[in-house]
Design an enzyme around this catalytic site. Structure first.
Site, PDB file in Angstrom:
ATOM      1  CG  HIS A 152      -2.033  -1.006   1.075  1.00  0.00           C
ATOM      2  ND1 HIS A 152      -2.874  -1.041  -0.004  1.00  0.00           N
ATOM      3  CD2 HIS A 152      -2.443  -2.006   1.872  1.00  0.00           C
ATOM      4  CE1 HIS A 152      -3.745  -2.007   0.139  1.00  0.00           C
ATOM      5  NE2 HIS A 152      -3.504  -2.630   1.266  1.00  0.00           N
ATOM      6  CG  HIS A 244      -6.363  -5.338   4.728  1.00  0.00           C
ATOM      7  ND1 HIS A 244      -5.385  -6.253   4.427  1.00  0.00           N
ATOM      8  CD2 HIS A 244      -5.736  -4.134   4.785  1.00  0.00           C
ATOM      9  CE1 HIS A 244      -4.218  -5.634   4.309  1.00  0.00           C
ATOM     10  NE2 HIS A 244      -4.407  -4.339   4.519  1.00  0.00           N
ATOM     11  CD  GLU A 246      -2.372  -9.773   6.868  1.00  0.00           C
ATOM     12  OE1 GLU A 246      -1.694  -8.725   6.779  1.00  0.00           O
ATOM     13  OE2 GLU A 246      -2.512 -10.398   7.935  1.00  0.00           O
ATOM     14  CB  THR A 309       0.410  -9.138   9.920  1.00  0.00           C
ATOM     15  OG1 THR A 309       0.022  -8.478   8.711  1.00  0.00           O
ATOM     16  CG2 THR A 309       0.580 -10.605   9.663  1.00  0.00           C
ATOM     17  CB  CYS A 347       4.414  -8.874  11.581  1.00  0.00           C
ATOM     18  SG  CYS A 347       4.495  -7.168  11.094  1.00  0.00           S
ATOM     19  CB  SER A 380      -0.804   1.564   4.571  1.00  0.00           C
ATOM     20  OG  SER A 380      -0.051   1.092   5.655  1.00  0.00           O
ATOM     21  CB  SER A 381      -4.062  -2.137   7.791  1.00  0.00           C
ATOM     22  OG  SER A 381      -4.452  -2.474   9.073  1.00  0.00           O
ATOM     23  CG  ASN A 382       1.815  -0.628   8.532  1.00  0.00           C
ATOM     24  OD1 ASN A 382       2.578   0.245   8.895  1.00  0.00           O
ATOM     25  ND2 ASN A 382       1.767  -1.030   7.259  1.00  0.00           N
ATOM     26  CB  SER A 441       3.905  -0.281   2.674  1.00  0.00           C
ATOM     27  OG  SER A 441       2.839   0.426   3.268  1.00  0.00           O
TER      28      SER A 441
HETATM   29  S1  SF4 Z   1       4.067  -5.246   7.993  1.00  0.00           S
HETATM   30 FE1  SF4 Z   1       5.806  -6.043   6.787  1.00  0.00          FE
HETATM   31  S2  SF4 Z   1       6.729  -7.708   8.006  1.00  0.00           S
HETATM   32 FE2  SF4 Z   1       4.650  -7.276   8.811  1.00  0.00          FE
HETATM   33  S3  SF4 Z   1       3.304  -8.698   7.742  1.00  0.00           S
HETATM   34 FE3  SF4 Z   1       3.245  -6.804   6.580  1.00  0.00          FE
HETATM   35  S4  SF4 Z   1       4.857  -7.056   5.036  1.00  0.00           S
HETATM   36 FE4  SF4 Z   1       5.211  -8.614   6.607  1.00  0.00          FE
END
Ligand code: SF4
Length: 462
Positions: A152, A244, A246, A309, A347, A380-382, A441
């Site tokens: 993303h 999402h 994933e 994750t 993760c 981007s979720s994170n 990302s």
């Molecule tokens: S954030 Fe990065 S290390 Fe974590 S699951 Fe996604 S691609 Fe993999």
């Protein structure tokens, strides 16, 4: 390997994969030069195998597809050095290098920047981009497709487009789904970092195409976890966003599942477990987030928790405690493991970035931070979760997806927690102090572009 339920729970109570030395892969030293990815896959696969009470699961189908000669899961060694050097050229940043070398603090004119200690590209993203670049070099004359955005991030996806990689349209296919019509005989299909569903994999397996699988091993770990649930006859409760990519891939490996996007939805499920409830209401509430023919009256007596994750770690932990308590309350303490299994699949990269922004925010008064700038793709979720942390702490914060979001007219376009994209007045008069972080990302170059614009804007204002 056969394990009893108790033994399997013990295995899964130990964060086998979390203990892997997933060192940060800097493309300065070669994108795949750290832990051998084949070894990682092997270890994770091993960690994911529990009691094989079901002889053939979707994971077995996936492994059979991955074993074929037309399936590439480790990149292409012969072009690795060339790719590593072009990634440095395209994505690294002198400004970020300066920040790291000066204890993560930089002063330029009226602007003081404090960079979070962990930020930016994670190992899995670097690996995925490197594998896509390697695929381009390895198959110079072939038509290349990606089943979705590789990651993303708009700059990375734009770059892949310039390299002639085609994105499979998200709509227009049978039943309104993805349109695979453009994928022809002999083409190459890249699977993104967050993976692809078992149905998509099976589709490509049935065609005369070659597949380059860049799925992050941390995502495969989630699939292994839900596979274990399935083998044990558990319903998977997945803390994740059902739309999402994933999670779409993860649920494709489950027979029975419910996705809960947040603590509030988990509370509803926990209450249903303990007290029962209106089945029709449950099914309406989770109409897009359960397996086919899901029956909450019968399918919530044995559950396992897994998570996307990149979810907010604190929330996942709270959901785990809540569900465990609900199962204890319903079934008593005699043998709780018969009814509940939990394994943290957030993760390390996600955790580290969340911890780093937490750390920065605890020092917000000492550092006199005016606001936090979060840089990363809007999908981007994170990155979205990195915004939640300062907002919940009461700090002004902006999530931008690229430098262009900072306008020369002192206006900033940013994504709010509720997903709304808004444009508003940005900087005030005088000195400004900000904290900066970026999603897993996001290339360092995007951080540099954003800061350069901010420095320039402040200079002009002065
Ligand atoms: S954030 Fe990065 S290390 Fe974590 S699951 Fe996604 S691609 Fe993999």
């Amino acid at each position: 390997m056969k394990l009893s339920l108790a033994a399997a729970v013990l295995v899964f109570a130990t964060p086998v994969v979390n203990s892997f030395a997933f060192q940060h892969h800097s493309f300065h030293t070669g994108a795949l030069s750290g832990p051998k990815s084949s070894a990682i896959f092997a270890e994770i696969d091993e960690a994911g195998v529990g009691d094989t009470t079901k002889s053939k699961t979707k994971k077995d189908q996936r492994r059979a597809m991955m074993a074929k000669e037309s399936y590439f899961k480790n990149g292409f060694k012969q072009v690795r050095d060339e790719v590593a050097s072009s990634m440095v050229t395209e994505y690294s940043s002198d400004t970020v290098k300066d920040l790291k070398e000066s204890e993560y603090v930089l002063e330029r004119g009226d602007v003081t920047v404090h960079l979070a200690k962990d930020f930016g590209f994670c190992w899995g993203v670097e690996r995925s981009i490197a594998m896509a670049y390697e695929a381009r070099s390895h198959f110079p004359t072939k038509k290349l497709h990606i089943t979705n955005e590789l990651i993303h991030n708009p700059e990375v996806n734009d770059k892949l487009g310039e390299m002639g990689v085609e994105f499979i349209p998200k709509e227009g296919g049978e039943g309104g789904g993805k349109d695979f019509g453009g994928v022809g005989d002999g083409d190459v299909v890249i699977l993104p970092a967050f993976g692809a569903s078992i149905e998509e994999m099976a589709y490509f397996d049935s065609k005369n195409v070659q597949v380059v699988d860049t799925t992050c091993p941390w995502v495969s770990k989630v699939w292994n976890t839900v596979d274990l649930h399935q083998r044990k006859g558990l319903t998977s409760i997945i803390h994740g966003k059902h739309a999402h990519e994933e999670t779409i891939a993860t649920v494709s490996f489950c027979e029975e599942y419910v996705c809960v996007k947040d603590f509030e939805e988990a509370e509803y499920v926990a209450d249903f477990i303990v007290n029962g409830g209106d089945k029709a209401e449950f099914l309406a509430k989770f109409s897009k987030a359960t397996s086919k023919n899901f029956d909450p009256d019968t399918m919530l007596s044995k559950i396992g928790l897994a998570n996307q994750t990149t979810m907010y770690k604190e929330e996942t932990r709270a959901i785990g405690k809540l569900l465990q308590k609900a199962m204890l309350s319903k079934y008593g303490p005699i043998n709780p493991k018969e009814h509940y299994m939990e394994f943290d699949t957030i993760c390390d990269a996600t955790q580290e970035r969340q911890d780093a922004i937490h750390d920065l925010i605890t020092k917000k008064d000492d550092l006199q931070l005016d606001f936090i700038l979060v840089i990363g793709g809007w999908d981007s979720s994170n990155t979205q979760h990195l915004l939640e942390i300062p907002v919940n702490a009461g700090l002004r914060a902006f999530h931008i997806n690229r430098g262009e979001c900072i306008g020369a007219d002192n206006r900033i376009t940013h994504r709010k927690l509720n997903g709304e994209i808004v444009t508003e007045e940005f900087l005030g008069e005088g000195k400004v102090k900000l904290g900066v972080t970026s999603g897993a990302s996001t290339p360092d170059r995007a951080v540099q572009d954003s800061l350069d614009r901010l420095f320039m804007l402040k200079k002009v204002m002065a």
